[in-house]
Motif scaffolding. Structure first.
Motif: not given
Ligand SMILES: [Zn+2]
Length: 87
Positions: A14-18
């Motif tokens: 999973t990729l989280h962009a912050s």
């Protein structure tokens, strides 16, 4: 070998962009990325970050976090506990 969009999906990453400006963060939908960029598109952070923009403030100072999908291991944990407790 560098990651591609399809490899992230296959590996259940999973990729989280912050956003570094407003701290808005969201999980990226890899199937949408695959549709937009193609399955063989490179998917390392330097490849993806220029394509991203913050949903919250529209800023481009975004960082990416790659993590293994914890939902699968969570399910394993739950069935382990059920087996252990005999329920
Ligand atoms: Zn932002």
């Amino acid at each position: 070998m560098a990651w591609t969009v399809q490899k992230l999906i296959d590996d259940h990453m999973t990729l989280h962009a912050s956003c570094n400006a407003c701290h808005h963060n969201r999980q990226l939908d890899l199937s949408v990325l695959r549709e937009r960029l193609g399955p063989d598109a490179p998917a390392m952070a330097p490849d993806l970050i220029p394509r991203l923009r913050c949903d919250g403030c529209g800023g481009r100072d975004v960082s990416l976090t790659y993590s293994p999908n914890t939902m699968a291991s969570g399910d394993i944990g739950a069935s382990y506990r059920r087996a252990k407790d005999g329920r």
